[in-house]
Write an enzyme that holds these catalytic residues in place. Structure first.
Site, PDB file in Angstrom:
ATOM      1  N   ASP A 174       1.843  -8.403  -0.152  1.00 46.84           N
ATOM      2  CA  ASP A 174       1.808  -7.677  -1.422  1.00 46.84           C
ATOM      3  C   ASP A 174       2.765  -6.503  -1.243  1.00 46.84           C
ATOM      4  O   ASP A 174       2.448  -5.531  -0.574  1.00 46.84           O
ATOM      5  CB  ASP A 174       0.385  -7.191  -1.706  1.00 46.84           C
ATOM      6  CG  ASP A 174       0.269  -6.382  -2.985  1.00 46.84           C
ATOM      7  OD1 ASP A 174       1.262  -5.719  -3.377  1.00 46.84           O
ATOM      8  OD2 ASP A 174      -0.821  -6.359  -3.590  1.00 46.84           O
ATOM      9  N   HIS A 212       4.655  -1.674  -3.523  1.00 45.33           N
ATOM     10  CA  HIS A 212       5.211  -0.329  -3.328  1.00 45.33           C
ATOM     11  C   HIS A 212       6.424  -0.296  -2.409  1.00 45.33           C
ATOM     12  O   HIS A 212       6.966   0.777  -2.149  1.00 45.33           O
ATOM     13  CB  HIS A 212       4.121   0.608  -2.804  1.00 45.33           C
ATOM     14  CG  HIS A 212       3.009   0.816  -3.778  1.00 45.33           C
ATOM     15  ND1 HIS A 212       3.037   1.795  -4.745  1.00 45.33           N
ATOM     16  CD2 HIS A 212       1.833   0.158  -3.936  1.00 45.33           C
ATOM     17  CE1 HIS A 212       1.934   1.733  -5.462  1.00 45.33           C
ATOM     18  NE2 HIS A 212       1.184   0.745  -4.991  1.00 45.33           N
TER      19      HIS A 212
END
Length: 382
Positions: free
Chosen positions: A197, A200
């Site tokens: 993931d 950011h």
């Protein structure tokens, strides 16, 4: 009623959340209650939410295609702009195929629930995002959480070919990075699939902003499943999952939140496409962001709180006490700086923090103003 009691208890403990009404927000500033603030709470790391190229692309797409996709992607919602975006994303990130989702939360839940069965084990870093943790709880797989970034702890518990290992590129509350060299080696040795993931990390790390794997020198082929979002460094919203063509074909048929949801609006897809193209040549913005991070960390080292060891745009200042964290956030707003006060259950008990996020849109004077406001706020609460 029980939920009223729960809310009153949360309020007394300084944990009740409220929804501020923001009149306008950008990478550098926001406006609320008729007043302007320096914005150190958003995730617009490169300041692209206000980029003329994105605004123009969205406007042109709205005029040509309208403002809605009108159906799910598998009915009539998937248009040429969506296909072009998927193709350019895949080329940029070195992936066979990509599919689009309305949000990172939706993408993570769709992937985990569609891919894993009760025969599988889902291995998750303890600090993984709530969307990943909740997806694990809702899936039929058995979820095992391992100590944050502890490869030895994970290795001791891994079973061969048992399921999926999931971690983050950059952790949203701590700002540190996952150990992707270690994770990829463990996945290869154990025969388990691996998922990143990179919400950011995408756009701000690595060559051409390709993300955390590029930053750490890990080939994209070492990670079976890639998830990233468009609402952070790319300045828009939405998300994608990428990997092999076989994986994407499977998800087209089994990811329920994709199959049964209206697709991304064409103006949104066009703005994301413009951002993807812009990010690849944004080395100047990434360098500027690193300069702002270094300036902040040098000044924040003088504060009487723990500054977490992050070299990313996420700079958490751990306060500990929930009420003091809220009070400091209020004092900062009085001094013109908007900073997020993060409390349990988002972070572990005793680690309430000011989650300070920086952007390439911030000037040196903006960072100096934040540091001054922090010093004054700390003194006022002493």
């Amino acid at each position: 009623m029980p939920f009223n009691l729960s809310l009153s208890e949360r309020e007394a403990a300084g944990l009740k959340r409220s929804l501020p009404v923001i009149e306008r927000v950008g990478g550098r500033q926001l406006w609320a209650n008729g007043k302007g603030y320096l914005n150190f709470a958003g995730n617009d790391y490169l300041g692209l939410s206000q980029a003329p190229e994105l605004i123009k692309a969205a406007d042109m797409a709205a005029r040509e295609f309208g403002v809605g996709a009108v159906a799910s992607p598998l009915v009539v919602g998937h248009q040429a702009v969506h296909r072009t975006l998927e193709s350019e994303l895949a080329d940029w990130l070195g992936l066979e195929a990509v599919m689009l989702f309305s949000s990172g939360f939706s993408a993570n839940q769709a992937l985990i629930k569609a891919l894993l069965s009760k025969e599988h084990i889902l291995w998750q870093d303890k600090l993984n995002h709530a969307s990943l943790q909740e997806a694990g709880l809702l899936s039929p797989a058995r979820m095992q959480r391992f100590a944050h970034n502890d490869m030895a702890a994970l290795a001791a518990r891994l079973k061969p070919q048992s399921g999926l290992i999931v971690s983050e590129g950059v952790f949203s509350m701590d700002g540190d990075q996952g150990d992707w060299q270690g994770l990829s080696e463990l996945a290869e040795q154990s025969g388990n699939w691996l998922m990143i993931d990179d919400a950011h990390g995408l756009g701000v790390l690595g060559q051409q902003g390709r993300g955390t794997l590029s930053e750490q020198g890990v080939a994209p082929t070492k990670v079976r499943i890639h998830m990233g979002t468009f609402g952070k460094a790319l300045g828009v919203s939405g998300a994608f999952i990428g990997g092999s063509q076989a994986l994407i074909d499977y998800l087209h048929n089994h990811a329920r939140s994709y199959v049964y949801s209206t697709h991304l609006p064409p103006p949104q897809a066009a703005a994301i496409l413009a951002a993807v193209r812009l990010v690849q040549t944004a080395d100047d913005k990434r360098e500027l962001l690193q300069q702002r991070i270094a300036q902040f960390r040098q000044g924040a080292a003088q504060l009487p709180f723990s500054l977490m060891p992050s070299c990313t745009a996420i700079q958490p200042l751990v306060i500990g006490d929930e009420q003091l964290t809220l009070q400091l956030a209020d004092r900062l707003r009085e001094r013109g700086c908007w900073v997020g006060a993060i409390r349990p259950p988002t972070v572990p008990k005793g680690s309430a923090r000011l989650r300070i996020t920086l952007s390439a849109a911030h000037s040196q004077a903006d960072i100096a103003a934040l540091l001054s406001a922090l010093q004054e706020s700390v003194k006022s609460e002493a």
